[in-house]
Design a protein around this motif. Structure first.
Motif, mmCIF file in Angstrom:
data_model
loop_
_atom_site.group_PDB
_atom_site.id
_atom_site.type_symbol
_atom_site.label_atom_id
_atom_site.label_comp_id
_atom_site.label_asym_id
_atom_site.label_seq_id
_atom_site.Cartn_x
_atom_site.Cartn_y
_atom_site.Cartn_z
ATOM 1 N N PRO A 289 22.654 86.710 24.493
ATOM 2 C CA PRO A 289 22.891 85.421 25.154
ATOM 3 C C PRO A 289 24.088 84.715 24.538
ATOM 4 C CG PRO A 289 21.010 85.272 23.687
ATOM 5 C CD PRO A 289 21.394 86.705 23.726
ATOM 6 N N PRO A 290 24.790 83.900 25.324
ATOM 7 C CA PRO A 290 25.935 83.167 24.777
ATOM 8 C C PRO A 290 25.484 82.074 23.813
ATOM 9 C CG PRO A 290 25.461 82.412 26.998
ATOM 10 C CD PRO A 290 24.552 83.563 26.742
ATOM 11 N N ALA A 291 26.406 81.670 22.973
ATOM 12 C CA ALA A 291 26.127 80.552 22.073
ATOM 13 C C ALA A 291 25.852 79.306 22.902
ATOM 14 C CB ALA A 291 27.315 80.321 21.148
ATOM 15 N N SER A 292 24.859 78.548 22.523
ATOM 16 C CA SER A 292 24.466 77.367 23.294
ATOM 17 C C SER A 292 25.170 76.120 22.765
ATOM 18 C CB SER A 292 22.948 77.177 23.237
ATOM 19 O OG SER A 292 22.524 77.003 21.899
ATOM 20 N N GLY A 293 25.315 75.152 23.659
ATOM 21 C CA GLY A 293 25.849 73.857 23.253
ATOM 22 C C GLY A 293 27.331 73.838 22.985
ATOM 23 N N GLN A 294 28.071 74.805 23.491
ATOM 24 C CA GLN A 294 29.505 74.826 23.222
ATOM 25 C C GLN A 294 30.272 74.030 24.270
ATOM 26 O OE1 GLN A 294 30.873 78.946 22.551
ATOM 27 N NE2 GLN A 294 30.853 78.377 20.388
ATOM 28 N N SER A 295 31.337 73.371 23.831
ATOM 29 C CA SER A 295 32.211 72.630 24.733
ATOM 30 C C SER A 295 33.275 73.570 25.301
ATOM 31 C CB SER A 295 32.886 71.485 23.993
ATOM 32 O OG SER A 295 33.780 72.008 23.004
ATOM 33 N N ALA A 296 34.014 73.078 26.291
ATOM 34 C CA ALA A 296 35.082 73.877 26.888
ATOM 35 C C ALA A 296 36.147 74.211 25.852
ATOM 36 C CB ALA A 296 35.687 73.123 28.066
ATOM 37 N N SER A 297 36.489 73.289 24.970
ATOM 38 C CA SER A 297 37.514 73.548 23.950
ATOM 39 C C SER A 297 37.031 74.595 22.948
ATOM 40 C CB SER A 297 37.901 72.258 23.235
ATOM 41 O OG SER A 297 36.775 71.684 22.582
ATOM 42 N N GLN A 298 35.746 74.589 22.614
ATOM 43 C CA GLN A 298 35.215 75.592 21.692
ATOM 44 C C GLN A 298 35.235 76.985 22.330
ATOM 45 O OE1 GLN A 298 31.469 73.466 20.991
ATOM 46 N NE2 GLN A 298 31.948 73.387 18.790
ATOM 47 N N VAL A 299 34.894 77.067 23.614
ATOM 48 C CA VAL A 299 34.950 78.356 24.305
ATOM 49 C C VAL A 299 36.390 78.829 24.412
ATOM 50 C CG1 VAL A 299 34.562 79.514 26.519
ATOM 51 C CG2 VAL A 299 32.810 77.998 25.581
ATOM 52 N N THR A 300 37.321 77.901 24.677
ATOM 53 C CA THR A 300 38.743 78.269 24.733
ATOM 54 C C THR A 300 39.196 78.876 23.413
ATOM 55 O OG1 THR A 300 39.228 76.542 26.368
ATOM 56 C CG2 THR A 300 41.078 77.376 25.058
ATOM 57 N N SER A 301 38.814 78.282 22.297
ATOM 58 C CA SER A 301 39.175 78.804 20.973
ATOM 59 C C SER A 301 38.564 80.177 20.739
ATOM 60 C CB SER A 301 38.716 77.829 19.883
ATOM 61 O OG SER A 301 39.358 76.584 20.013
ATOM 62 N N ALA A 302 37.307 80.353 21.159
ATOM 63 C CA ALA A 302 36.641 81.648 20.977
ATOM 64 C C ALA A 302 37.317 82.736 21.799
ATOM 65 C CB ALA A 302 35.171 81.526 21.346
ATOM 66 N N LEU A 303 37.738 82.414 22.998
ATOM 67 C CA LEU A 303 38.421 83.390 23.842
ATOM 68 C C LEU A 303 39.763 83.796 23.243
ATOM 69 C CD1 LEU A 303 37.702 81.866 27.384
ATOM 70 C CD2 LEU A 303 36.651 83.899 26.399
ATOM 71 N N ASN A 304 40.495 82.851 22.725
ATOM 72 C CA ASN A 304 41.775 83.176 22.102
ATOM 73 C C ASN A 304 41.589 84.040 20.860
ATOM 74 O OD1 ASN A 304 44.418 81.777 23.195
ATOM 75 N ND2 ASN A 304 42.726 80.363 23.615
ATOM 76 N N ALA A 305 40.541 83.764 20.100
ATOM 77 C CA ALA A 305 40.302 84.539 18.882
ATOM 78 C C ALA A 305 39.945 85.987 19.201
ATOM 79 C CB ALA A 305 39.200 83.886 18.066
ATOM 80 N N ALA A 306 39.328 86.217 20.354
ATOM 81 C CA ALA A 306 38.866 87.574 20.701
ATOM 82 C C ALA A 306 39.664 88.185 21.843
ATOM 83 C CB ALA A 306 37.390 87.524 21.076
ATOM 84 N N LYS A 307 40.859 87.668 22.128
ATOM 85 C CA LYS A 307 41.575 88.062 23.336
ATOM 86 C C LYS A 307 41.956 89.544 23.383
ATOM 87 C CE LYS A 307 46.224 86.738 21.764
ATOM 88 N NZ LYS A 307 47.395 85.876 22.075
ATOM 89 N N ASN A 308 42.017 90.226 22.233
ATOM 90 C CA ASN A 308 42.352 91.647 22.228
ATOM 91 C C ASN A 308 41.109 92.541 22.311
ATOM 92 O OD1 ASN A 308 45.160 91.174 21.972
ATOM 93 N ND2 ASN A 308 44.896 90.823 19.764
ATOM 94 N N ASN A 309 39.947 91.928 22.331
ATOM 95 C CA ASN A 309 38.697 92.691 22.373
ATOM 96 C C ASN A 309 37.611 91.832 23.034
ATOM 97 O OD1 ASN A 309 36.727 94.648 21.897
ATOM 98 N ND2 ASN A 309 36.303 93.887 19.835
ATOM 99 N N LEU A 310 37.871 91.480 24.300
ATOM 100 C CA LEU A 310 36.992 90.520 24.965
ATOM 101 C C LEU A 310 35.868 91.231 25.717
ATOM 102 C CD1 LEU A 310 39.037 87.602 26.586
ATOM 103 C CD2 LEU A 310 37.088 87.429 25.053
ATOM 104 N N GLN A 311 34.658 90.767 25.497
ATOM 105 C CA GLN A 311 33.479 91.214 26.226
ATOM 106 C C GLN A 311 32.349 90.231 25.950
ATOM 107 O OE1 GLN A 311 31.342 94.668 24.476
ATOM 108 N NE2 GLN A 311 33.169 94.882 23.174
ATOM 109 N N GLY A 312 31.262 90.366 26.666
ATOM 110 C CA GLY A 312 30.121 89.481 26.444
ATOM 111 C C GLY A 312 30.143 88.277 27.366
ATOM 112 N N THR A 313 29.384 87.238 26.994
ATOM 113 C CA THR A 313 29.208 86.059 27.827
ATOM 114 C C THR A 313 29.569 84.809 27.040
ATOM 115 O OG1 THR A 313 27.382 87.138 28.990
ATOM 116 C CG2 THR A 313 27.578 84.761 29.262
#
Length: 468
Positions: free
Chosen positions: A299-323
């Protein structure tokens, strides 16, 4: 002499009496033979009539069954109920007419709006002459099971339900739009379904069928690969079809009102105009999305804001998967310009999603699902371009609009309230989105375009009453 003369007289009298008896006997035999002959002819004629009726009853029940099967086929493609029975359809064995049928799809008892997942099919089978002597009437109750998935490549339904094409767009798949705005440019597609009218500019190309609830007006030098159907069910329309100069329809033209052909235009199939039984296109809605954390593993991390998800996507942009899930409705998740997908990827925003400036998605084969629950016109925004590798199928789904300011090229589907395509794009149908739809979507009668039809009660109605 008296003795011999009297004896001769008596003999002649006897012969005359015997001659009369013989004649009577002959006449009697002739009368008997005549009666037997007449009776034989009557018996033979009766037997022939009975055989003809038996043959016709076999033909008519098979014709009625053909009407049931055709009605099931129509229901499976999304046709609703018929206001009146269909016109006669002829059945042939080679060039020999072997039967005819009429049919009518009606709502289930007590549900006059034809919105439930049940129908009653009535089918009347006729002999080749169309007479009612051996007519059969079948009634079949059926249940509709919606096929889950995303069958359309482009789907616009909601407050505006508009697909707006500013420059040429190519869709390798089907389009559903409550309003298809081609006043600036045409969209090139397979089949187009709209509960409204369909109007094209010149040089339009569709490989499939145009099916409209309103009118159809095809611009000059256009090509329709299959048929054009205008039911006139949209408010303020009559169901007219108008083909401008040199336009060609490879299939049929079926209209509730008139079919007009300008110079050089042609319908290579049949033309059926002023047809009150012109089928109406289905009126559909997007499948609804309901977020449930338990649908995803992990399951995805709960309670995250749009800016937190944006940061997580950038950190994993070379190996993106999951929710990934952003739960603030006022925020915008921004995807990195370049990313590599290494597994199934789902991004869910309670607000908006920005697909970056010049976005390039590589990797696959995997599904990428972008969900923006916002109902804003730019809920999913493509500022410059979006190019997705061939091994990836992408679904863009939103309660609002998809704003495409520049080119897009990917396989998958777009389901939105409105789709604004300001520059050229190419989108091909994603087959796995239909056969293996993402979690969280609710497919119902109103969201399905195709159904599996399950007969539940098959009976013959006696005596059969022919439709008016």
């Amino acid at each position: 002499m008296k003795g011999p003369l009297m004896k001769l007289t008596k003999t002649l009298s006897a012969l005359r009496r015997e001659e009369g008896s013989t004649l009577a006997a002959v006449l009697m035999v002739m009368l008997v033979l005549g009666a037997i002959g007449t009776a034989s002819i009557q018996v033979a004629q009766h037997a022939n009539d009975a055989t003809s009726v038996d043959r016709e009853r076999l033909q008519t029940v098979e014709a009625a069954e053909a009407g049931v099967n055709d009605s099931i086929r129509r229901i499976e493609t999304g046709v609703g109920c018929d206001g009146t029975p269909t016109a006669f359809s002829d059945l042939y064995d080679g060039s020999r007419l072997v039967g005819r049928y009429r049919a009518q799809i009606q709502p289930e008892a007590g549900e006059p709006t034809c919105t439930s997942l049940a129908r009653v099919i009535h089918a009347w089978g006729y002999s080749p002459t169309g007479g009612t002597r051996a007519m059969r009437h079948l009634a079949v109750d059926v249940k509709l099971v919606p096929q889950e998935g995303f069958p359309f490549t482009i789907f616009a339904e909601g407050g505006t339900g508009t697909v707006y094409v500013k420059n040429n767009g190519t869709v390798q798949g089907d389009v559903y739009a409550e309003n298809l705005d081609q006043t600036q440019n045409n969209i090139t597609a397979d089949n187009v379904v709209s509960p409204g009218s369909i109007i094209t500019k010149n040089n339009a190309t569709y490989s499939g069928t145009l099916w409209a609830g309103g009118n159809i007006n095809v611009g000059a030098n256009s090509s329709i690969g299959k048929s054009v159907i205008a039911s006139g069910s949209a408010s303020g329309t009559q169901g007219t079809i108008y083909l401008q100069n040199n336009s060609v329809v490879a299939g049929d033209a079926v209209a509730k009102s008139t079919v007009t052909l300008e110079n050089g235009s042609a319908v290579q199939g049949s033309i059926s105009q002023n047809n009150p039984n012109t089928p109406q296109p289905p009126v559909l809605s997007k499948p609804t999305f309901n977020y449930d954390q338990s649908n995803y593993d992990p399951p995805p991390a709960s309670g995250q804001s749009a800016s937190q998800v944006t940061s997580a996507l950038n950190a994993a942009k070379n190996n993106l998967q999951g929710t990934y899930r952003a739960n603030d409705s006022g925020g915008t998740v921004v995807l990195p310009d370049t990313l590599t997908v290494t597994g199934p990827l789902t991004i869910i925003a309670a607000g908006k999603v920005d697909l970056g400036r010049t976005m390039l998605v590589s990797g696959g084969p995997h599904q990428v699902v972008i969900i923006a629950e916002s109902d804003d016109a730019d809920a999913i925004d493509v500022v410059k371009s979006l190019t997705v590798a061939s091994g990836i199928e992408m679904l863009l789904w939103t309660n609002g609009g998809v704003d495409m300011k520049n080119g897009m090229s990917f396989a998958g589907a777009i389901y939105a309230n409105s789709i604004d395509a300001k520059n050229a794009f190419t989108i091909s149908h994603g087959s796995t989105l239909m056969t293996n739809p993402p979690a969280g979507f609710d497919f119902t009668n109103s969201s399905a375009s195709n159904y599996n039809v399950v007969p539940t009660l098959w009976r013959e109605v006696k005596p059969g009453t022919p439709p008016a």
